[in-house]
Scaffold this active site. Sequence first.
Site, PDB file in Angstrom:
ATOM      1  CG  ASP A 128       0.387 -10.615  -3.228  1.00  0.00           C
ATOM      2  OD1 ASP A 128       1.319 -10.660  -2.385  1.00  0.00           O
ATOM      3  OD2 ASP A 128      -0.551 -11.430  -3.255  1.00  0.00           O
ATOM      4  CG  ASN A 133       3.289 -12.623   0.436  1.00  0.00           C
ATOM      5  OD1 ASN A 133       2.380 -12.030  -0.159  1.00  0.00           O
ATOM      6  ND2 ASN A 133       3.499 -12.495   1.726  1.00  0.00           N
ATOM      7  CG  ASP A 140      -0.357 -11.340   1.519  1.00  0.00           C
ATOM      8  OD1 ASP A 140      -0.275 -10.743   0.414  1.00  0.00           O
ATOM      9  OD2 ASP A 140       0.107 -10.874   2.582  1.00  0.00           O
ATOM     10  CG  ASP A 178       4.463  -8.372  -1.218  1.00  0.00           C
ATOM     11  OD1 ASP A 178       5.204  -8.230  -2.203  1.00  0.00           O
ATOM     12  OD2 ASP A 178       3.652  -9.334  -1.092  1.00  0.00           O
ATOM     13  CG  ASP A 200       3.979   9.322   2.805  1.00  0.00           C
ATOM     14  OD1 ASP A 200       3.751  10.345   3.467  1.00  0.00           O
ATOM     15  OD2 ASP A 200       3.364   9.026   1.762  1.00  0.00           O
ATOM     16  CG  ASP A 205       0.385  12.670   5.596  1.00  0.00           C
ATOM     17  OD1 ASP A 205      -0.089  12.498   4.462  1.00  0.00           O
ATOM     18  OD2 ASP A 205      -0.293  12.599   6.636  1.00  0.00           O
ATOM     19  CD  GLU A 262      -1.060  15.784   1.770  1.00  0.00           C
ATOM     20  OE1 GLU A 262      -2.065  15.367   1.184  1.00  0.00           O
ATOM     21  OE2 GLU A 262      -0.810  15.493   2.955  1.00  0.00           O
ATOM     22  CG  HIS A 279      -2.164   8.283  -1.699  1.00  0.00           C
ATOM     23  ND1 HIS A 279      -1.258   9.296  -1.923  1.00  0.00           N
ATOM     24  CD2 HIS A 279      -2.539   8.385  -0.404  1.00  0.00           C
ATOM     25  CE1 HIS A 279      -1.085   9.970  -0.803  1.00  0.00           C
ATOM     26  NE2 HIS A 279      -1.842   9.447   0.132  1.00  0.00           N
ATOM     27  CG  ASP A 280      -4.701  11.447  -0.489  1.00  0.00           C
ATOM     28  OD1 ASP A 280      -5.008  10.350   0.006  1.00  0.00           O
ATOM     29  OD2 ASP A 280      -3.835  12.201  -0.006  1.00  0.00           O
TER      30      ASP A 280
HETATM   31  C1  GLC Z   1      -2.623  12.964   3.653  1.00  0.00           C
HETATM   32  C2  GLC Z   1      -2.485  11.647   2.945  1.00  0.00           C
HETATM   33  C3  GLC Z   1      -3.771  10.909   3.063  1.00  0.00           C
HETATM   34  C4  GLC Z   1      -4.038  10.665   4.510  1.00  0.00           C
HETATM   35  C5  GLC Z   1      -4.028  11.955   5.304  1.00  0.00           C
HETATM   36  C6  GLC Z   1      -3.949  11.705   6.757  1.00  0.00           C
HETATM   37  O1  GLC Z   1      -3.535  13.790   3.039  1.00  0.00           O
HETATM   38  O2  GLC Z   1      -2.075  11.837   1.628  1.00  0.00           O
HETATM   39  O3  GLC Z   1      -3.787   9.724   2.332  1.00  0.00           O
HETATM   40  O4  GLC Z   1      -5.286  10.030   4.655  1.00  0.00           O
HETATM   41  O5  GLC Z   1      -2.909  12.747   4.989  1.00  0.00           O
HETATM   42  O6  GLC Z   1      -2.695  11.215   7.108  1.00  0.00           O
HETATM   43 CA    CA Z   2       1.685  -9.798  -0.272  1.00  0.00          CA
END
Ligand code: GLC
Ligand code: CA
Length: 803
Positions: free
Chosen positions: A263, A265, A267, A271, A340, A442, A498, A572-573
């Site tokens: 971060d 700034n 908040d 970012d 993405d 995605d 994906e 991230h999943d």
């Molecule tokens: C993909 C993304 C996930 C998202 C899902 C719906 O699996 O990686 O984070 O929640 O699609 O877009």
């Molecule tokens: Ca920020």
Amino acid sequence: MTSVASGLSQRLARRLAPRGIIFDLDGVLCFTDRFHYEAWLDCAREVEAPFDWTINDRLRGVSRMESLEIILEGSPHDYSDAEKERLATEKNERYRALLAQMTPEDMDPAARAMLRGLREAGFKLAVGSSSKNAPYILERLQATDLFDAVIDGSQIERSKPDPEVFLRAADALGLEPGECLVVEDAVAGLEAARAGGMACVGVGRGAWPLHCAPDARVEDVSELASLLERPGSPAAPEAEIPGGRTWWKEAVVYQIYPRSFYDANGDGIGDLRGIIAKLDYLSALGVDVVWLNPIYRSPGVDNGYDISDYRSILDTFGTMDDFDELLAALHARGMRLVMDLVVNHTSDQHPWFIASKQNPAGEFRDFYIWRDPAPDGGAPNNWGSCFGGSAWTFDEASGQYYLHLFTPEQPDLNWENPRVRDEVFDMMDFWFKKGIDGFRMDVISLISKAGFEDGPVRADGLWGDYEPQCANGPRVHEYLHEMHERVLTHYDDMTVGENAAVTPELACLYAGFDREELDMAFQFELMDVDGGESRKWTRDWDWSLADIKRVMTRWQETLEGRAWNALFWGNHDQPRVVSRFGDTSTDARRKLSAKMLATCLYLMQGTPYIFQGDEIAMTNCVFTGIDEIDDVHTRNAFAELMEAGLVEPDEMMEIINYRSREHARTPMPWSAETNGGFTEGTPWHALNPNYDKINVEESLADADSVFHYYRRLIAVRRAHEVLVYGRYRLIASTDEHVYAYERLLGGTRALIACNFGGEAVAFDLPEDWTGARTILANYGNRGDGELRPFEALVLICEDERKE
Ligand code: GLC
Ligand code: CA
């Protein structure tokens, strides 16, 4: 020179094809450490201090010996400042006397061989030094006849950082500064080279301060040749590389979850300017590509995977100017940017959906998937959404339901409508024209729906499964091929899909070399070995190495020669890999197992994807209540399963603590300071409380850290083509603890052996491997007849194997 440039690290090659190499390593090339050693030994004798220093291996770089202060600590006597001064002078005189006896033949043989190789490859070579001892050493180097220029800078009036020596060297070689590559082992030298506008390779094991991170690094000067010309492993003929060499096969990708990265700034939310601020960190790690999770305008129901404007940046993350700056800054460092692409669905706040909902007769109605109710007035079929509840939401005004495989705020686009495809392709063009380098797509395997029949009831008994109708649907390849023809073929890009429910055979359709669809497909079978995809919210998470080997070997073998793998342990999943497949019971085990896991996966055939924080072995958290969870998937599952009485709250928290993707989303700990230095404000999400010991600062400072191991792993992969393009062959296939495989390319072979267990296990190298060179080892050396707990070894051998 072409072969040299093609062997050069991708990042450097794109910026420059150096014609000259300037060494600021006079002492290293002559291996003058032995003279320092002798001179300090004399000094230690005089002050009656013990002396147990060992000389570093040859050509290490940063090899200067320890200083007078350390010797004096061992001395029983006290010395005044004047006497210290005298001792230091005497040491230096002794050192110079020894140097004076050195002949050109005394020069380090490995250095000679390397320099000769570089000359033969067509480089012009210079050596320069501004140290007081420069004249002594440079004279010997000059006499070797290996250098086109020798620059003695000992007389130059200096102000730091001063590129004078390098500029003179470039001039003497008849080259522009920008055509030269400086090889340095000291921070001041790197700063000077930068000031002179030159690219640099840093030599040495230690950490470089981020402000002058080198463009590439080697641990040992002799590795330089491998950086520049892949020595020992002559480039394999193109015919041995199905689908050909491409930058994205050679690249290593780093995934950034912007909200949690840094971060700038205050908040509390990461970012774009925060990412810009940390680019030197990524450069130091050595990654080539950054993939950003969605940064577009979005109401944030699914943290950016619900997009309301594909052509704007979410205010929280910054502005389009910030984006342009980030892209330029990445490119300036020789890195690329992958965005993405979320086009299975939009946000319900997207103007298309607002119009679609408002006007059933209008042109946007058919941008989404609307259906009449079932005869009983209920949803059109039994599908459950991936994030809980029905996959259909009723719209009172029009009396129809719309489809959303994810939350109700993420309505599915109707890809059958050619106008939807026009819009998507146009939007992709918009980003490519800005200069981005590719897309991660995605849930792309869900865009074509076969039909709308009920699905088989899922294991939770609550809903029907949409996958049989929605995954890998009948027109998905047609759509992707169209995307390729209309957009992708015009750019030198990379794409990775994906792909839920994809098998290796299907991956060859999505990403086959001759298919003109995508470049790579993320598979889910590895993430499922502990039930992470198919038994997500159950406590049944046993896994075995046999399953990992089976899955990975099948992918490696099926895709060989036909398609390219995307290698990832997490994203991230997913929860944190070291908590999932490694061992976090002690700090030592956490580090060893994290290094082992990276070695095992990232040296297979495919493009490695590193998720932010895995390079410092971040771990799962211990969440104590659902209110600590932000993720819509986890929260909805909790509510739904609880309401259905399928699990107890305690049990559910235990499951969340193993499986939830929340673990991946805690902010990056940059230091042990408040909030891990992630923000000066209040972080949007609590940090993992272990940030006081697991953080970037700590990892950068410790030469043996997971970070520095990742860095070496990336460098080793880059330096040996066999680790990128080689064929994969499983060995020791039935061993329950060891995952071992070979990579084979041309006359070169590599062996990767990893112990997944916490106990030492017997492991004899196969017979034709005993003489091979170790190029990476998470214990720093090779054991004898065994692999120690979580040990990882990488060997390389360039002899033709006797069949
Ligand atoms: C993909 C993304 C996930 C998202 C899902 C719906 O699996 O990686 O984070 O929640 O699609 O877009
Ligand atoms: Ca920020």
